[in-house]
Design a protein around this motif. Structure first.
Motif, PDB file in Angstrom:
ATOM      1  N   GLY A 176      24.755  -4.166 -19.552  1.00 10.14           N
ATOM      2  CA  GLY A 176      25.159  -2.888 -20.128  1.00 10.14           C
ATOM      3  C   GLY A 176      26.571  -2.479 -19.805  1.00 10.14           C
ATOM      4  N   GLY A 177      27.338  -3.340 -19.139  1.00  6.97           N
ATOM      5  CA  GLY A 177      28.710  -2.983 -18.786  1.00  6.97           C
ATOM      6  C   GLY A 177      28.760  -2.222 -17.468  1.00  6.97           C
ATOM      7  N   LYS A 178      29.685  -1.300 -17.362  1.00  6.04           N
ATOM      8  CA  LYS A 178      29.904  -0.562 -16.117  1.00  6.04           C
ATOM      9  C   LYS A 178      28.973   0.643 -16.053  1.00  6.04           C
ATOM     10  N   GLU A 179      27.853   0.443 -15.391  1.00  7.40           N
ATOM     11  CA  GLU A 179      26.848   1.504 -15.301  1.00  7.40           C
ATOM     12  C   GLU A 179      26.369   1.760 -13.884  1.00  7.40           C
ATOM     13  N   VAL A 180      26.077   0.698 -13.128  1.00  8.56           N
ATOM     14  CA  VAL A 180      25.424   0.857 -11.829  1.00  8.56           C
ATOM     15  C   VAL A 180      26.294   0.310 -10.712  1.00  8.56           C
ATOM     16  N   ASN A 181      25.972   0.742  -9.484  1.00 13.85           N
ATOM     17  CA  ASN A 181      26.831   0.433  -8.344  1.00 13.85           C
ATOM     18  C   ASN A 181      26.032   0.267  -7.062  1.00 13.85           C
ATOM     19  N   ASP A 182      26.620  -0.495  -6.137  1.00 14.10           N
ATOM     20  CA  ASP A 182      26.232  -0.439  -4.727  1.00 14.10           C
ATOM     21  C   ASP A 182      27.078   0.638  -4.073  1.00 14.10           C
ATOM     22  N   VAL A 183      26.492   1.357  -3.134  1.00 12.64           N
ATOM     23  CA  VAL A 183      27.236   2.355  -2.365  1.00 12.64           C
ATOM     24  C   VAL A 183      26.986   2.074  -0.886  1.00 12.64           C
ATOM     25  N   PHE A 184      28.058   1.847  -0.146  1.00 20.92           N
ATOM     26  CA  PHE A 184      27.968   1.511   1.273  1.00 20.92           C
ATOM     27  C   PHE A 184      28.463   2.686   2.117  1.00 20.92           C
ATOM     28  N   PHE A 185      27.719   2.971   3.193  1.00 29.81           N
ATOM     29  CA  PHE A 185      28.102   4.023   4.133  1.00 29.81           C
ATOM     30  C   PHE A 185      28.309   3.395   5.503  1.00 29.81           C
ATOM     31  N   THR A 186      29.498   3.581   6.042  1.00 30.11           N
ATOM     32  CA  THR A 186      29.824   3.033   7.354  1.00 30.11           C
ATOM     33  C   THR A 186      30.416   4.142   8.216  1.00 30.11           C
ATOM     34  N   ASP A 187      29.623   4.630   9.167  1.00 28.60           N
ATOM     35  CA  ASP A 187      30.041   5.738  10.039  1.00 28.60           C
ATOM     36  C   ASP A 187      30.642   6.872   9.215  1.00 28.60           C
ATOM     37  N   CYS A 188      29.961   7.223   8.165  1.00 30.72           N
ATOM     38  CA  CYS A 188      30.418   8.273   7.238  1.00 30.72           C
ATOM     39  C   CYS A 188      29.947   9.634   7.746  1.00 30.72           C
ATOM     40  N   PHE A 189      30.881  10.491   8.073  1.00 27.54           N
ATOM     41  CA  PHE A 189      30.530  11.815   8.621  1.00 27.54           C
ATOM     42  C   PHE A 189      30.344  12.833   7.502  1.00 27.54           C
ATOM     43  N   LEU A 190      29.225  13.559   7.602  1.00 27.03           N
ATOM     44  CA  LEU A 190      28.958  14.657   6.686  1.00 27.03           C
ATOM     45  C   LEU A 190      28.703  15.923   7.482  1.00 27.03           C
ATOM     46  N   PRO A 191      29.330  17.019   7.125  1.00 23.95           N
ATOM     47  CA  PRO A 191      29.098  18.269   7.855  1.00 23.95           C
ATOM     48  C   PRO A 191      27.703  18.821   7.572  1.00 23.95           C
ATOM     49  N   GLU A 192      27.274  19.742   8.390  1.00 20.76           N
ATOM     50  CA  GLU A 192      25.968  20.374   8.227  1.00 20.76           C
ATOM     51  C   GLU A 192      25.817  20.995   6.839  1.00 20.76           C
ATOM     52  N   SER A 193      26.922  21.470   6.299  1.00 22.43           N
ATOM     53  CA  SER A 193      26.883  22.125   4.988  1.00 22.43           C
ATOM     54  C   SER A 193      26.571  21.159   3.854  1.00 22.43           C
ATOM     55  N   ALA A 194      26.562  19.851   4.135  1.00 24.05           N
ATOM     56  CA  ALA A 194      26.254  18.856   3.107  1.00 24.05           C
ATOM     57  C   ALA A 194      24.757  18.732   2.853  1.00 24.05           C
ATOM     58  N   VAL A 195      23.936  19.262   3.744  1.00 16.08           N
ATOM     59  CA  VAL A 195      22.485  19.164   3.570  1.00 16.08           C
ATOM     60  C   VAL A 195      22.053  19.966   2.345  1.00 16.08           C
ATOM     61  N   VAL A 196      21.229  19.358   1.525  1.00 13.71           N
ATOM     62  CA  VAL A 196      20.671  20.030   0.348  1.00 13.71           C
ATOM     63  C   VAL A 196      19.198  20.290   0.632  1.00 13.71           C
ATOM     64  N   GLY A 197      18.834  21.541   0.735  1.00 13.85           N
ATOM     65  CA  GLY A 197      17.458  21.885   1.067  1.00 13.85           C
ATOM     66  C   GLY A 197      17.247  21.915   2.561  1.00 13.85           C
ATOM     67  N   THR A 198      16.118  21.335   3.004  1.00 17.08           N
ATOM     68  CA  THR A 198      15.723  21.401   4.413  1.00 17.08           C
ATOM     69  C   THR A 198      15.764  20.012   5.040  1.00 17.08           C
ATOM     70  N   VAL A 199      16.319  19.925   6.228  1.00 14.10           N
ATOM     71  CA  VAL A 199      16.369  18.660   6.954  1.00 14.10           C
ATOM     72  C   VAL A 199      14.943  18.144   7.176  1.00 14.10           C
ATOM     73  N   ASP A 200      14.756  16.844   6.953  1.00 15.01           N
ATOM     74  CA  ASP A 200      13.493  16.132   7.153  1.00 15.01           C
ATOM     75  C   ASP A 200      12.424  16.456   6.100  1.00 15.01           C
ATOM     76  N   GLN A 201      12.750  17.253   5.084  1.00 15.55           N
ATOM     77  CA  GLN A 201      11.738  17.672   4.112  1.00 15.55           C
ATOM     78  C   GLN A 201      12.097  17.263   2.676  1.00 15.55           C
TER      79      GLN A 201
END
Length: 379
Positions: free
Chosen positions: A203-228
Motif C-alpha cells: 500500500g505504499g507509505k502507510e505503516v511504521n515501526d516506532v522505537f523508544f530508547t530512554d524516551c522521557f515523558l512528563p506526567e502531563s503526557a498521561v492520558v486518563g489514569t495510570v495503570d487503567q
C-alpha cells in the motif's frame, strides 16, 4: 448511501461532489499521492479541514463541528468511495476517542482542536510479540522524577510518519495481570528518544515501526489514569472497528460500481459480459451483501450515538467482520469479472483488492473478531 437525516444526506452529497471534483480521475489522484505511493494528501486534507469536515464527531467546545459516530462513519465511507487520499483520517478519528473521553482539558484543546484544523494523529499499540494478543505488550514506562522513561518497540503504527502525536500504550506496572498496569501517553512526534521507521508495504507509505530508547515523558503526557488503560483501550478499539467497517463499506461499494460499469461495457460473443447469467447472479449477490453491510454499520453507529458510553464489542466486531470480508469478496469477484484488466494498474480494481484484503487484518483480524463475538455469547 445511508442517510439517517436530511443533514446526513447533505453531508454525504457534499463529500461526493468534492471527491468527484478533486479526486475523480486517476491523474488527479496520482498528482496528489506521488503516483499512488502515498496514502495521504496533506493538500486535500487541509481543504476538508477548512470545510469543517474533519471536526465531525468532535465537540464545538474543542473546535469541532459536532455530530456523532454516524457523521464519522459517513465521512469515512464517502471519502473511501471517492478514493480521496486521506489515509490519515482513520487513525486520527480513532485517536480522538480516548482524548475526548479521558484526556485533560489541555489535551482536548490541543489534540481535538488540532484534528479539526487538519492535524493527523496516530496510535502505537501493536508490538513484534503483541499483535492480536494486545495484553502481551511489553513496551515499558518506568516512573521517574517528574514523569516516565519509555523503552521498547511498537510496530504497524499507521500514519506515525504523518502524525503530530502518537497515542502510546505502554506497561507501567508488570506485577499484576496481563490486563492491568497499562497506561496511555500522548507523545509528540519528534520527542527525543523516539524514532519512526517506515515499513515498506503493497500500500505504499502507510505503516511504521516506532522505537523508544530512554524516551522521557512528563506526567502531563498521561492520558486518563495510570495503570487503567485496558478499559480505555477497549473502548477505542470498538470505535476503530466501526470506523474501519464504514471505510471498507465505501471501498467495497466503489469496487462494486467499477465492476458493474465494466461488465456493462465489455462485450464478448456479441453481447455485454454482464448479460450472461453467471455474472448477473454474482452482481446480485454482491449488491445484496453490501446492503446488509450498510444496514449493520449504521445500526451500530446509531447505537453508539444513542449511548456513547456503551462499549458494543459484539456489534462493532460484527460490523468489522462482515464489512471487511464482504469488501474483500467484492474486489476479488470484481477482478475475476474484469479478467486481465482487473489486474492491470490501468483500472482501480487492483488497488481495491490491495485495500480490502489488508482490511481483514488490521484493527483485529477476522479470526479475532469471530473470537470476540463468540465470547459475548459466553463461549
Amino acid at each position: 448511501m445511508y442517510a439517517r437525516t436530511p443533514e446526513h444526506a447533505s453531508f454525504a452529497d457534499a463529500i461526493d461532489a468534492f471527491c468527484r471534483a478533486k479526486t475523480g480521475t486517476r491523474a488527479q489522484r496520482d498528482a496528489l499521492t506521488q503516483n499512488g505511493t502515498e496514502a495521504h494528501s496533506p493538500a486535500i486534507y487541509a481543504q476538508m479541514a477548512e470545510l469543517g469536515w474533519l471536526g465531525a464527531g468532535i465537540s464545538p467546545d474543542h473546535g469541532g463541528s459536532g455530530g456523532g459516530m454516524t457523521d464519522v462513519c459517513l465521512f469515512a465511507e464517502r471519502t473511501a468511495y471517492g478514493l480521496a487520499p486521506v489515509g490519515g483520517y482513520i487513525t486520527t478519528a480513532v485517536a480522538a476517542g480516548p482524548y475526548a473521553k479521558f484526556g485533560t482539558e489541555a489535551q482536548k484543546e490541543k489534540i481535538l482542536g488540532g484534528i479539526a484544523r487538519g492535524r493527523v494523529e496516530a496510535i502505537a499499540i501493536s508490538e513484534p510479540g503483541a499483535g492480536s494478543d494486545v495484553a502481551a505488550l511489553t513496551c515499558r514506562a518506568v516512573r521517574v522524577s517528574g514523569g516516565f522513561i519509555i523503552n521498547g518497540q511498537k510496530t504497524w503504527c499507521s500514519n506515525a510518519h504523518l502524525a503530530d502525536h502518537i497515542l502510546l500504550v505502554a506497561r507501567t506496572d508488570p506485577s499484576g495481570s496481563r490486563h492491568e498496569g497499562l497506561t496511555m501517553f500522548c507523545v509528540p512526534t519528534g520527542t527525543p528518544g523516539m524514532e519512526i521507521r517506515g515499513i515498506p508495504t503493497l500500500g505504499g507509505k502507510e505503516v511504521n515501526d516506532v522505537f523508544f530508547t530512554d524516551c522521557f515523558l512528563p506526567e502531563s503526557a498521561v492520558v486518563g489514569t495510570v495503570d487503567q488503560a485496558w478499559k480505555q483501550l477497549m473502548a477505542g478499539l470498538n470505535s476503530e472497528r466501526l470506523i474501519l467497517a464504514a471505510s471498507m463499506l465505501g471501498r467495497g461499494r466503489r469496487a462494486f460500481d467499477d465492476a458493474v460499469a465494466y461488465v456493462k461495457e465489455r462485450k464478448q460473443f456479441g453481447r455485454p459480459v454482464g448479460s450472461f447469467q453467471a455474472l448477473k447472479h454474482r452482481i446480485a449477490d454482491l449488491a445484496t451483501e453490501l446492503d446488509c453491510c450498510e444496514l449493520l454499520v449504521y445500526r451500530v453507529a446509531a447505537m453508539a450515538d444513542e449511548a456513547p458510553e456503551r462499549m458494543l464489542p459484539r456489534e462493532a466486531s460484527m460490523a468489522k467482520l462482515k464489512t471487511t470480508e464482504t469488501a474483500k469478496r467484492v474486489a476479488i469477484e470484481g477482478m475475476q469479472m474484469m479478467g486481465g484488466y482487473g489486474y492491470a494498474t490501468e483500472y482501480d480494481m487492483e488497488s481495491h483488492l490491495r485495500a480490502t484484503v489488508i482490511s481483514t487484518v488490521f484493527g483485529g483480524t477476522s479470526e479475532i473478531q469471530r473470537d470476540i463475538i463468540g465470547k459475548t455469547f459466553g463461549l
